[in-house]
Motif scaffolding. Structure first.
Motif, PDB file in Angstrom:
ATOM      1  N   ASN A  45       0.041   4.427  -4.648  1.00 30.12           N
ATOM      2  CA  ASN A  45      -1.284   4.290  -5.274  1.00 30.12           C
ATOM      3  C   ASN A  45      -2.310   3.623  -4.358  1.00 30.12           C
ATOM      4  O   ASN A  45      -3.069   2.758  -4.775  1.00 30.12           O
ATOM      5  CB  ASN A  45      -1.161   3.507  -6.592  1.00 30.12           C
ATOM      6  N   ARG A  46      -2.327   4.011  -3.113  1.00 29.30           N
ATOM      7  CA  ARG A  46      -3.199   3.384  -2.118  1.00 29.30           C
ATOM      8  C   ARG A  46      -4.668   3.463  -2.511  1.00 29.30           C
ATOM      9  O   ARG A  46      -5.388   2.477  -2.400  1.00 29.30           O
ATOM     10  CB  ARG A  46      -2.959   4.042  -0.751  1.00 29.30           C
ATOM     11  N   LYS A  47      -5.113   4.611  -2.965  1.00 34.79           N
ATOM     12  CA  LYS A  47      -6.537   4.782  -3.306  1.00 34.79           C
ATOM     13  C   LYS A  47      -6.955   3.805  -4.406  1.00 34.79           C
ATOM     14  O   LYS A  47      -7.969   3.117  -4.281  1.00 34.79           O
ATOM     15  CB  LYS A  47      -6.801   6.224  -3.728  1.00 34.79           C
ATOM     16  N   GLU A  48      -6.168   3.727  -5.454  1.00 33.31           N
ATOM     17  CA  GLU A  48      -6.488   2.834  -6.570  1.00 33.31           C
ATOM     18  C   GLU A  48      -6.440   1.373  -6.132  1.00 33.31           C
ATOM     19  O   GLU A  48      -7.279   0.563  -6.533  1.00 33.31           O
ATOM     20  CB  GLU A  48      -5.528   3.059  -7.746  1.00 33.31           C
ATOM     21  N   LEU A  49      -5.453   1.035  -5.326  1.00 33.49           N
ATOM     22  CA  LEU A  49      -5.320  -0.334  -4.834  1.00 33.49           C
ATOM     23  C   LEU A  49      -6.536  -0.722  -3.987  1.00 33.49           C
ATOM     24  O   LEU A  49      -7.100  -1.801  -4.157  1.00 33.49           O
ATOM     25  CB  LEU A  49      -4.038  -0.486  -4.010  1.00 33.49           C
ATOM     26  N   GLU A  74      -9.533   0.520  -4.116  1.00 34.97           N
ATOM     27  CA  GLU A  74     -10.688   0.376  -5.007  1.00 34.97           C
ATOM     28  C   GLU A  74     -10.689  -0.997  -5.672  1.00 34.97           C
ATOM     29  O   GLU A  74     -11.733  -1.639  -5.791  1.00 34.97           O
ATOM     30  CB  GLU A  74     -10.688   1.490  -6.058  1.00 34.97           C
ATOM     31  N   GLN A  75      -9.512  -1.464  -6.083  1.00 32.90           N
ATOM     32  CA  GLN A  75      -9.403  -2.780  -6.716  1.00 32.90           C
ATOM     33  C   GLN A  75      -9.730  -3.895  -5.720  1.00 32.90           C
ATOM     34  O   GLN A  75     -10.441  -4.842  -6.049  1.00 32.90           O
ATOM     35  CB  GLN A  75      -8.005  -2.994  -7.302  1.00 32.90           C
ATOM     36  N   GLU A  96     -13.459  -4.107  -5.222  1.00 37.72           N
ATOM     37  CA  GLU A  96     -14.129  -4.746  -6.360  1.00 37.72           C
ATOM     38  C   GLU A  96     -13.914  -6.250  -6.362  1.00 37.72           C
ATOM     39  O   GLU A  96     -14.763  -6.998  -6.838  1.00 37.72           O
ATOM     40  CB  GLU A  96     -13.638  -4.133  -7.684  1.00 37.72           C
ATOM     41  N   THR A 105       0.809  -1.222   0.000  1.00 39.60           N
ATOM     42  CA  THR A 105       0.000   0.000   0.000  1.00 39.60           C
ATOM     43  C   THR A 105       0.846   1.278   0.000  1.00 39.60           C
ATOM     44  O   THR A 105       0.328   2.359   0.221  1.00 39.60           O
ATOM     45  CB  THR A 105      -0.938   0.024   1.221  1.00 39.60           C
TER      46      THR A 105
END
Length: 183
Positions: A168-172, A174-175, A178, A165
Motif C-alpha cells: 500500500n505504498r501509494k496510500e502510505l 499520501e498519509q 498529510e 512501504t
C-alpha cells in the motif's frame, strides 16, 4: 516547517516520497543525496565518495547535508528536503536537532527474497533496478535485510517513525504527506 531527511534502505520509495512532498509543499528545497554525492565524485575523486565505506563519505557527507540544510533555512527561510541513503540512521540522529525531522522508509524487515519481490512490484521503467536480474539486485543489496532490521530497531528505540512501504505504498505516502505539518 522542519528540515526533512527521508532515509532508509534502497528501493523503499525515498525519491518518490520526496517528489510527492515537494509537489504538495513547494516551499521545500529538494536535494538528492545521489546528486550531491555524484558531484563530489566528479569534482573531487580523491575523496573516494563512490566507496560506501570511505571515511570521506562517512564523515563529510552527513555533516555537509545537515549544515547545508540549516544555512539554507536561515538564509532563504525555506526548509530543506533531503532524501537518500547518505549515512546510517544513528549518524543522522546524532546530528539533527529540534528543527529537523527524520522519516525512515523500509520494507518491513523482510527477507532478501521478499525484498526483491517488493522491488519488482514497485519498479517503474526509469528505476535503476528495472533492467537488473534478481541476481544483480541480490549482489548489490547483499546487506539490505540487516540494514532494514537495524533501522527498524533504531527507530523504535529512539521514537522515530519507521514506515513499511512494502504494501500500500501509494496510500502510505499520501498519509505521510498529510502528516507533514505535524512532524
Amino acid at each position: 516547517m522542519k528540515n526533512l531527511y527521508i532515509v532508509g534502505i534502497p528501493r523503499a520509495g525515498k525519491s518518490t516520497l520526496s517528489k510527492l512532498i515537494k509537489d504538495k509543499y513547494p516551499i521545500y528545497n529538494q536535494f538528492s543525496f545521489e546528486a550531491i554525492r555524484n558531484g563530489f565524485i566528479e569534482s573531487q575523486p580523491e575523496l573516494d565518495m563512490g566507496n560506501r565505506k570511505s571515511d570521506a563519505r562517512k564523515n563529510i557527507l552527513p555533516t555537509h547535508f545537515i549544515t547545508f540544510a540549516r544555512w539554507n533555512k536561515k538564509i532563504l527561510s525555506c526548509p530543506s528536503l533531503i532524501e537518500g541513503d547518505f549515512c546510517s540512521i544513528k549518524e543522522l540522529f546524532d546530528l539533527v536537532d529540534e528543527n529537523d525531522a527524520i522519516i525512515c522508509l523500509g520494507l518491513g524487515c523482510r527477507t532478501i527474497e521478499e525484498i526483491i519481490e517488493g522491488i519488482r512490484k514497485n519498479d517503474k521503467l526509469n528505476d535503476y533496478t528495472n533492467d537488473w536480474t534478481n541476481e544483480q539486485i541480490y549482489k548489490h543489496f547483499y546487506d539490505i535485510e540487516e540494514k532494514d532490521k537495524y533501522n527498524y530497531e533504531f527507530c523504535k528505540k529512539n521514537n522515530i517513525k519507521y514506515y513499511d512501504t512494502y504494501e500500500n505504498r501509494k496510500e502510505l505516502f499520501e498519509q505521510i504527506i498529510e502528516d507533514i505539518n505535524n512532524i
